[in-house]
Structure formats: structure tokens, C-alpha cells
Design an enzyme around this catalytic site. Structure first.
Site, PDB file in Angstrom:
ATOM      1  N   CYS A 108     -54.439 -26.773  14.388  1.00  0.00           N
ATOM      2  CA  CYS A 108     -55.231 -26.815  15.059  1.00  0.00           C
ATOM      3  C   CYS A 108     -56.564 -26.381  14.235  1.00  0.00           C
ATOM      4  CB  CYS A 108     -56.223 -25.503  16.224  1.00  0.00           C
ATOM      5  SG  CYS A 108     -57.659 -25.958  17.080  1.00  0.00           S
TER       6      CYS A 108
ATOM      7  N   CYS B  64     -55.037 -29.240  20.908  1.00  0.00           N
ATOM      8  CA  CYS B  64     -55.596 -27.427  20.928  1.00  0.00           C
ATOM      9  C   CYS B  64     -55.205 -26.734  22.677  1.00  0.00           C
ATOM     10  CB  CYS B  64     -55.494 -26.291  20.218  1.00  0.00           C
ATOM     11  SG  CYS B  64     -55.292 -24.944  19.730  1.00  0.00           S
TER      12      CYS B  64
ATOM     13  N   HIS C  41     -46.590 -31.053   0.647  1.00  0.00           N
ATOM     14  CA  HIS C  41     -47.455 -31.588   1.232  1.00  0.00           C
ATOM     15  C   HIS C  41     -47.395 -31.832   2.377  1.00  0.00           C
ATOM     16  CE1 HIS C  41     -47.376 -35.276  -2.834  1.00  0.00           C
ATOM     17  NE2 HIS C  41     -48.334 -33.166  -2.824  1.00  0.00           N
TER      18      HIS C  41
ATOM     19  N   THR D 260     -39.147 -40.168  -7.221  1.00  0.00           N
ATOM     20  CA  THR D 260     -40.429 -39.731  -6.744  1.00  0.00           C
ATOM     21  C   THR D 260     -41.289 -40.722  -8.237  1.00  0.00           C
ATOM     22  OG1 THR D 260     -41.851 -38.361  -6.943  1.00  0.00           O
ATOM     23  CG2 THR D 260     -40.353 -37.027  -7.967  1.00  0.00           C
ATOM     24  N   SER D 261     -42.033 -40.734  -8.273  1.00  0.00           N
ATOM     25  CA  SER D 261     -42.446 -41.835  -8.715  1.00  0.00           C
ATOM     26  C   SER D 261     -43.572 -41.134  -9.895  1.00  0.00           C
ATOM     27  CB  SER D 261     -43.607 -43.185  -8.294  1.00  0.00           C
ATOM     28  OG  SER D 261     -44.756 -42.070  -7.871  1.00  0.00           O
TER      29      SER D 261
ATOM     30  N   GLN E 238     -42.099 -33.331  -2.082  1.00  0.00           N
ATOM     31  CA  GLN E 238     -43.427 -33.910  -1.335  1.00  0.00           C
ATOM     32  C   GLN E 238     -43.074 -34.453  -0.402  1.00  0.00           C
ATOM     33  OE1 GLN E 238     -44.413 -36.370  -5.402  1.00  0.00           O
ATOM     34  NE2 GLN E 238     -43.011 -35.587  -5.277  1.00  0.00           N
ATOM     35  N   ASN E 239     -41.805 -35.016   0.348  1.00  0.00           N
ATOM     36  CA  ASN E 239     -41.920 -35.289   1.672  1.00  0.00           C
ATOM     37  C   ASN E 239     -41.830 -34.769   2.579  1.00  0.00           C
ATOM     38  OD1 ASN E 239     -40.669 -36.888  -0.003  1.00  0.00           O
ATOM     39  ND2 ASN E 239     -38.636 -36.754   0.714  1.00  0.00           N
ATOM     40  N   VAL E 240     -43.027 -34.861   3.751  1.00  0.00           N
ATOM     41  CA  VAL E 240     -43.168 -34.388   5.060  1.00  0.00           C
ATOM     42  C   VAL E 240     -41.902 -34.698   5.991  1.00  0.00           C
ATOM     43  CG1 VAL E 240     -45.834 -34.198   4.118  1.00  0.00           C
ATOM     44  CG2 VAL E 240     -44.520 -36.929   5.990  1.00  0.00           C
TER      45      VAL E 240
ATOM     46  N   ALA F 212     -30.427 -42.411  -4.749  1.00  0.00           N
ATOM     47  CA  ALA F 212     -30.740 -41.358  -4.783  1.00  0.00           C
ATOM     48  C   ALA F 212     -28.979 -40.620  -3.652  1.00  0.00           C
ATOM     49  CB  ALA F 212     -31.167 -40.805  -4.352  1.00  0.00           C
TER      50      ALA F 212
HETATM   51  P1  OAD Z   1     -43.393 -42.711  -4.764  1.00  0.00           P
HETATM   52  O1  OAD Z   1     -43.004 -43.709  -2.890  1.00  0.00           O
HETATM   53  O2  OAD Z   1     -44.664 -43.059  -5.076  1.00  0.00           O
HETATM   54  O3  OAD Z   1     -41.846 -43.417  -4.820  1.00  0.00           O
HETATM   55  C1  OAD Z   1     -40.988 -43.455  -4.354  1.00  0.00           C
HETATM   56  C2  OAD Z   1     -40.072 -44.129  -6.361  1.00  0.00           C
HETATM   57  O4  OAD Z   1     -38.675 -43.167  -5.189  1.00  0.00           O
HETATM   58  C3  OAD Z   1     -40.011 -44.573  -6.718  1.00  0.00           C
HETATM   59  O5  OAD Z   1     -39.804 -44.588  -7.938  1.00  0.00           O
HETATM   60  C4  OAD Z   1     -38.927 -45.819  -6.227  1.00  0.00           C
HETATM   61  O6  OAD Z   1     -38.714 -46.256  -7.566  1.00  0.00           O
HETATM   62  C5  OAD Z   1     -37.790 -44.340  -5.976  1.00  0.00           C
HETATM   63  N1  OAD Z   1     -37.124 -44.833  -5.269  1.00  0.00           N
HETATM   64  C6  OAD Z   1     -37.176 -45.742  -4.203  1.00  0.00           C
HETATM   65  N2  OAD Z   1     -35.915 -45.894  -3.399  1.00  0.00           N
HETATM   66  C7  OAD Z   1     -35.002 -45.188  -3.900  1.00  0.00           C
HETATM   67  C8  OAD Z   1     -32.883 -44.120  -4.010  1.00  0.00           C
HETATM   68  N3  OAD Z   1     -32.498 -45.269  -3.442  1.00  0.00           N
HETATM   69  N4  OAD Z   1     -33.313 -43.501  -4.183  1.00  0.00           N
HETATM   70  C9  OAD Z   1     -34.050 -42.962  -5.344  1.00  0.00           C
HETATM   71  N5  OAD Z   1     -34.783 -42.945  -5.963  1.00  0.00           N
HETATM   72  C10 OAD Z   1     -35.989 -44.073  -4.570  1.00  0.00           C
HETATM   73  O7  OAD Z   1     -43.460 -41.600  -3.832  1.00  0.00           O
HETATM   74  P2  OAD Z   1     -43.967 -40.414  -3.989  1.00  0.00           P
HETATM   75  O8  OAD Z   1     -42.972 -39.821  -5.023  1.00  0.00           O
HETATM   76  O9  OAD Z   1     -42.824 -39.245  -3.411  1.00  0.00           O
HETATM   77  O10 OAD Z   1     -48.324 -38.190  -0.718  1.00  0.00           O
HETATM   78  O11 OAD Z   1     -45.286 -40.124  -3.462  1.00  0.00           O
HETATM   79  C11 OAD Z   1     -45.756 -38.935  -4.048  1.00  0.00           C
HETATM   80  C12 OAD Z   1     -46.563 -38.487  -3.095  1.00  0.00           C
HETATM   81  O12 OAD Z   1     -47.982 -40.549  -2.788  1.00  0.00           O
HETATM   82  C13 OAD Z   1     -46.395 -38.787  -1.564  1.00  0.00           C
HETATM   83  O13 OAD Z   1     -46.338 -37.228  -1.715  1.00  0.00           O
HETATM   84  C14 OAD Z   1     -47.713 -38.942  -0.887  1.00  0.00           C
HETATM   85  C15 OAD Z   1     -47.610 -40.144  -1.401  1.00  0.00           C
HETATM   86  O14 OAD Z   1     -49.222 -40.660  -1.051  1.00  0.00           O
HETATM   87  C16 OAD Z   1     -48.976 -37.361  -0.041  1.00  0.00           C
HETATM   88  O15 OAD Z   1     -49.202 -38.023   0.885  1.00  0.00           O
HETATM   89  C17 OAD Z   1     -50.692 -36.130   0.135  1.00  0.00           C
END
Ligand code: OAD
Length: 253
Positions: free
Chosen positions: A128, A149, A120, A189-190, A102-104, A232
Site C-alpha cells: 500500500c 488497500c 527485485h 542471468t544476462s 532477481q526473479n519475482v 539451466a
Molecule cells: P534477462 O532476460 O536479461 O536474461 C535472461 C538470461 O537467461 C539470458 O542471458 C539468456 O541467455 C538466459 N537464458 C535463456 N534461457 C535459459 C535457460 N533455459 N537456462 C539458462 N539460461 C537461460 O534476465 P535477467 O538477467 O534476470 O529487472 O534480468 C535482470 C533484470 O532485468 C530482471 O530482474 C528485471 C529485468 O528488467 C527488473 O524488473 C527490475
């Protein structure tokens, strides 16, 4: 308490060939890239509706671009960490490996992963709005903001915003990999953003062994076969060590 990898997981690591790693912002936390949720998460300080929706961009493209440029600056100074490095090693170790992220931020690419399902989008792609062409930028976006562009159209960040569809091909590749894998790791990921967060459940329904790696258990924890509590960058090297140690032991026996 020290985290240990179960015997069951160790025994699955070597024979498994179809392995999926699904990552979120937590994977890049140890590289100094802020996550979205949690105590110091971006969504505590910034408003999604002002920065990460098509409507926000239509209202104030320069403001949205400034925020993305700030994130590009942070990421360009960050380096891949041990978690990214182990995930890149996994791509070379497992014959049918899929990384779904999901990371950009592009840190998986910089660590060496080549086949990545980017659900994502990518901070380093700009698209553009007029001719639809996507360009890869290496530094910051073309100036002044909002960038334009060659065709005269306005460029937008190549990421998926709230309210937008996920890239169809990437998501269908991700679903297929989740449904066919033997081992599924959900890392950093959360599990709060859908449809991406559906993937671990899909893998589980099809019989994969599900492992969650996160310092804080999420809604997946109750359904996972194994929950490894921790960072991680600390847990994934244990997985790599377990895999290589198990292979050596098997080779010697
Ligand atoms: P979140 O910020 O929602 O969650 C990050 C997760 O990483 C949490 O569960 C933390 O407990 C965990 N975490 C923190 N430090 C860590 C570490 N050192 N090792 C392992 N885990 C750790 O991020 P995402 O789940 O990626 O979307 O969020 C999903 C989407 O929500 C993103 O892609 C973005 C955001 O809004 C868009 O922008 C469309």
C-alpha cells in the site's frame, strides 16, 4: 557437444559448504515464463518506461497493473522446472547455502527454497502506498485495477522498478553471502542489471570459484572459472548427479 562438469568443480562440490546460487529470468524460461532480453524477451515488445518505473505507475497505474496481472496469469499457470528443483535440493544439501534471485515469479518458493534473497521483490506481494503494509496475494490482485488497500490507499506491485533502490537488507545479505562463499553459480542471468550483476565479481574478488550456466555466455564468462553452456534445466541436474556420485565414491573409498 555434450556438456560435462570439470573434475575441479566435482571435487569442489562435496567439501564446499558455503555455496551461492544467483539466478535470473533464464531459470524460469523452461517453465514458459518469458525472459526480459533476447529474441523473445519482454523488453522487445514492451517499453520499460511505460511499465516498470515509479513514473509510469504515477501516470497510469491501471495500465501498469494490467501488465503485472498478465504476468501473474502466466506465472500462475507455470510449474517449477528441473533447475528450480535442483536449486531447492542444494538448499538442503549445502550447510550454508544462499539463493539470491532477481526473479519475482515465486517459482523458487514453489520448488521448496525457503531462504531466498529476493533482490527485485516479489510479484505476489502487493504494497500500500499510503499505510505501507505489504500483503501476499495467492491469485490475481484484488479487482478492479488499480487495487485499493483496506485503508483506502492505492496498492502497487511489490517489485523493484527501474530507478528504485534494492531492498537494503536483502542486498546486504546477498553481498555478505557472495563475499563469504566458496562456490558461486550464476544461472540464467544476462548480467546486465546493476547492482545485482556486481555480485559474481564480488565473490570472485574474494576467491570463490565462479561458474556460469547459460545457453549464451555473458560478460561474466571471460572472468568465470567455468562456463557451462546450456539450459539451466539440463545443466543443474548434471551438477546434482556429480555431487551425489562424488560423495558416494568418496564414501566407498
Ligand atoms: P534477462 O532476460 O536479461 O536474461 C535472461 C538470461 O537467461 C539470458 O542471458 C539468456 O541467455 C538466459 N537464458 C535463456 N534461457 C535459459 C535457460 N533455459 N537456462 C539458462 N539460461 C537461460 O534476465 P535477467 O538477467 O534476470 O529487472 O534480468 C535482470 C533484470 O532485468 C530482471 O530482474 C528485471 C529485468 O528488467 C527488473 O524488473 C527490475
Amino acid at each position: 557437444m555434450a556438456v560435462s562438469v570439470s573434475h575441479k568443480l566435482k571435487s569442489l562440490l562435496v567439501p564446499s559448504t558455503r555455496v551461492v546460487v544467483f539466478t535470473g529470468a533464464g531459470v524460469s524460461a523452461e517453465s514458459g515464463v518469458p525472459t526480459f532480453r533476447g529474441k523473445d524477451g519482454l523488453w522487445k515488445e514492451f517499453n520499460v518506461q511505460d511499465l516498470a518505473t515509479p513514473e509510469a505507475f504515477a501516470r497510469n497505474p491501471a495500465r501498469v497493473w494490467e501488465w503485472y496481472q498478465w504476468r501473474m496469469e502466466i506465472v500462475s499457470q507455470a510449474q517449477p522446472n528441473d533447475a528450480h528443483r535442483v536449486i531447492a535440493w542444494m538448499e538442503s544439501f549445502f550447510s550454508e547455502f544462499t539463493l539470491i534471485t532477481q526473479n519475482v515469479d515465486g517459482l523458487h518458493d514453489r520448488a521448496g527454497n525457503r531462504r531466498i534473497c529476493k533482490l527485485h521483490g516479489d510479484l505476489w506481494d502487493v504494497r500500500c502506498l499510503l499505510c505501507g503494509k505489504t500483503e501476499r496475494v495467492t491469485g490475481l490482485p484484488p479487482q478492479p485495477l488499480p487495487p485499493v488497500c483496506g485503508c483506502g490507499g492505492m496498492l502497487r506491485p511489490g517489485v523493484v522498478w527501474f530507478g528504485e533502490m534494492l531492498p537494503e537488507l536483502e542486498f546486504s545479505k546477498a553481498e555478505k553471502a557472495a563475499m563469504q562463499c566458496q562456490l558461486f553459480f550464476s544461472v540464467g542471468t544476462s548480467m546486465e542489471v546493476f547492482p545485482a550483476a556486481r555480485l559474481p565479481n564480488l565473490a570472485r574478488e574474494k576467491g570463490a570459484y565462479i561458474v556460469e550456466i547459460n545457453p549464451e555466455p555473458t560478460s561474466l564468462a571471460g572472468k568465470a572459472d567455468e562456463v557451462l553452456i546450456g539450459k539451466a534445466g539440463e545443466i543443474l541436474p548434471l551438477i546434482q548427479d556429480s555431487t551425489t556420485a562424488f560423495r558416494t565414491k568418496r564414501g566407498n573409498s
